[in-house]
Scaffold this motif. Structure first.
Motif, PDB file in Angstrom:
ATOM      1  N   ASN A 116      -0.693 -27.706  -2.708  1.00 39.52           N
ATOM      2  CA  ASN A 116      -0.266 -28.308  -2.606  1.00 39.52           C
ATOM      3  C   ASN A 116       0.989 -27.791  -4.610  1.00 39.52           C
ATOM      4  OD1 ASN A 116      -1.236 -29.818  -4.840  1.00 39.52           O
ATOM      5  ND2 ASN A 116      -1.022 -31.583  -3.275  1.00 39.52           N
ATOM      6  N   ALA A 117       2.054 -28.834  -5.555  1.00 38.44           N
ATOM      7  CA  ALA A 117       2.124 -27.662  -5.766  1.00 38.44           C
ATOM      8  C   ALA A 117       1.125 -28.130  -7.265  1.00 38.44           C
ATOM      9  CB  ALA A 117       3.244 -28.235  -6.706  1.00 38.44           C
ATOM     10  N   LEU A 118       0.461 -29.397  -6.929  1.00 40.78           N
ATOM     11  CA  LEU A 118      -0.443 -29.880  -8.347  1.00 40.78           C
ATOM     12  C   LEU A 118      -1.750 -29.477  -7.668  1.00 40.78           C
ATOM     13  CD1 LEU A 118      -1.189 -31.768 -10.227  1.00 40.78           C
ATOM     14  CD2 LEU A 118      -2.261 -33.139  -8.330  1.00 40.78           C
ATOM     15  N   GLY A 119      -1.716 -28.901  -6.808  1.00 36.40           N
ATOM     16  CA  GLY A 119      -3.545 -28.022  -6.194  1.00 36.40           C
ATOM     17  C   GLY A 119      -4.099 -26.921  -7.223  1.00 36.40           C
ATOM     18  N   PHE A 120      -2.076 -26.219  -7.079  1.00 36.46           N
ATOM     19  CA  PHE A 120      -1.702 -24.585  -7.860  1.00 36.46           C
ATOM     20  C   PHE A 120      -1.477 -24.770  -8.863  1.00 36.46           C
ATOM     21  CE2 PHE A 120       0.501 -23.028  -3.948  1.00 36.46           C
ATOM     22  CZ  PHE A 120      -0.624 -21.802  -3.007  1.00 36.46           C
ATOM     23  N   GLN A 121      -1.242 -25.260  -9.844  1.00 41.48           N
ATOM     24  CA  GLN A 121      -1.039 -25.899 -11.246  1.00 41.48           C
ATOM     25  C   GLN A 121      -3.148 -25.430 -11.633  1.00 41.48           C
ATOM     26  OE1 GLN A 121       1.544 -29.246 -11.549  1.00 41.48           O
ATOM     27  NE2 GLN A 121       2.346 -27.683 -13.285  1.00 41.48           N
ATOM     28  N   LEU A 122      -3.469 -26.688 -10.690  1.00 48.55           N
ATOM     29  CA  LEU A 122      -5.173 -27.315 -11.156  1.00 48.55           C
ATOM     30  C   LEU A 122      -6.340 -25.985 -10.760  1.00 48.55           C
ATOM     31  CD1 LEU A 122      -7.513 -28.741 -11.472  1.00 48.55           C
ATOM     32  CD2 LEU A 122      -7.026 -29.244  -9.852  1.00 48.55           C
ATOM     33  N   LEU A 123      -5.938 -24.841  -9.810  1.00 42.70           N
ATOM     34  CA  LEU A 123      -6.948 -23.950  -9.514  1.00 42.70           C
ATOM     35  C   LEU A 123      -7.263 -23.050 -10.424  1.00 42.70           C
ATOM     36  CD1 LEU A 123      -8.755 -22.894  -7.189  1.00 42.70           C
ATOM     37  CD2 LEU A 123      -6.450 -21.206  -6.583  1.00 42.70           C
ATOM     38  N   PRO A 124      -6.237 -22.585 -11.194  1.00 38.14           N
ATOM     39  CA  PRO A 124      -6.720 -21.282 -12.146  1.00 38.14           C
ATOM     40  C   PRO A 124      -7.691 -21.799 -13.836  1.00 38.14           C
ATOM     41  CG  PRO A 124      -4.430 -21.400 -12.489  1.00 38.14           C
ATOM     42  CD  PRO A 124      -4.857 -22.442 -11.299  1.00 38.14           C
TER      43      PRO A 124
END
Length: 308
Positions: free
Chosen positions: A60-68
């Protein structure tokens, strides 16, 4: 610190594989342990990082921010661990290379790299340009060496060395006995072509885009050597990097076709994710690549062992 490196490792693996079971296999953990680690990370911060779509888990949006950020932190942690073990912080390097680079340059580079850095480990994935770019974008590869264009916003590109394609045929082919060949004639010939998504295919099609005619594709193959063998047998004509044709041209088993209407020049390029931490291994590998091509104008001028 309320989270653990193991939790981040599980999160990254699930994000990349879009499945708890596949992530568990990749990490050599039980599915229960993998699910627990991910659930505990989300519970500790009262958040959701992935959404379930059918049988797949998607960021989700938070996951996309956290991944890198998670990938960068894990890279640094691995570098620290290798340094503490006395291995100069090189660790594991996941490199992706497109077929021309992978078959003719990457294995030599990796051999040299591992001799210079004993204890280092390199995993090489050889795929077409489209696949390598996507793997870099998904943080599945640390570094990509490609021969096509990349316009992804999340991916940094740096030029490496110029490359040039050549149209070629068997010495028994009618075009082998003539001079320059016009594009209209080339379009009528039977072609042994790389598959869609390959940088070689894209360069050739862009070079011919000013003509309305289409290539007469007899056969599509994923491997350069397969194309060379098919052309040698007289099935048609092909187009691949001069780097891959250098020994065949020297032996006379294949001959170049002059194509003055086609601009077949391109660039070999380094790519990595915009948020990727450039660990010691990546910096040293990039340095080695640049040393290989220092003073070289084009890829087929690189000093490589000759194939008899």
């Amino acid at each position: 610190m309320r989270y653990t490196l193991r939790q981040l490792e599980v999160f990254v693996a699930v994000a990349q594989h879009e499945s708890v079971s596949r992530a568990a296999r990749a990490l050599a953990l039980s599915q229960s342990a993998t699910s627990t680690a991910l659930a505990e990370l989300e519970r500790q911060f009262d958040c959701r990082l992935l959404d379930r779509l059918g049988k797949r888990l998607k960021l989700n949006a938070l996951g996309f921010q956290l991944l890198p950020k998670a990938v960068a932190l894990l890279d640094r942690a691995e570098e620290v661990e290798e340094l503490l073990r006395g291995q100069q912080g090189i660790g594991i390097l996941d490199v992706g290379a497109t077929l021309t680079i992978g078959n003719y340059l990457a294995t030599l580079l990796i051999s040299d790299f591992m001799q210079r850095h004993p204890g280092s480990r390199v995993r090489l994935s050889v795929r077409n340009t489209r696949t390598i770019i996507e793997s870099v974008r998904q943080h599945e590869l640390d570094l990509g060496l490609i021969e096509g264009q990349c316009e992804e916003e999340d991916v940094i590109t740096q030029p490496w060395v110029e490359d040039e394609l050549a149209v070629f045929c068997s010495p028994r082919h009618p075009l082998a006995r003539g001079g320059p060949v016009e594009l209209d004639r080339l379009l009528r010939e039977a072609w042994i072509m790389r598959e869609q998504g390959s940088g070689t295919r894209l360069t050739l099609e862009q070079a011919a885009r000013h003509r309305r005619g289409r290539f007469n594709i007899l056969l599509e193959l994923e491997h350069t050597e397969g194309i060379k063998r098919a052309v040698e047998s007289g099935l048609g004509i092909g187009c691949v990097s001069r780097l891959a044709l250098r020994d065949a041209f020297r032996r006379g088993s294949l001959v170049p076709i002059a194509t003055p209407e086609l601009d077949l020049s391109r660039q070999f390029t380094f790519i990595w994710h915009r948020h990727k931490y450039l660990a010691t291994g990546m910096r040293e590998f990039l340095k080695l690549c640049r040393q290989m091509t220092e003073g070289i104008r084009r890829s087929d001028q690189i000093d490589l062992p000759q194939v008899p």
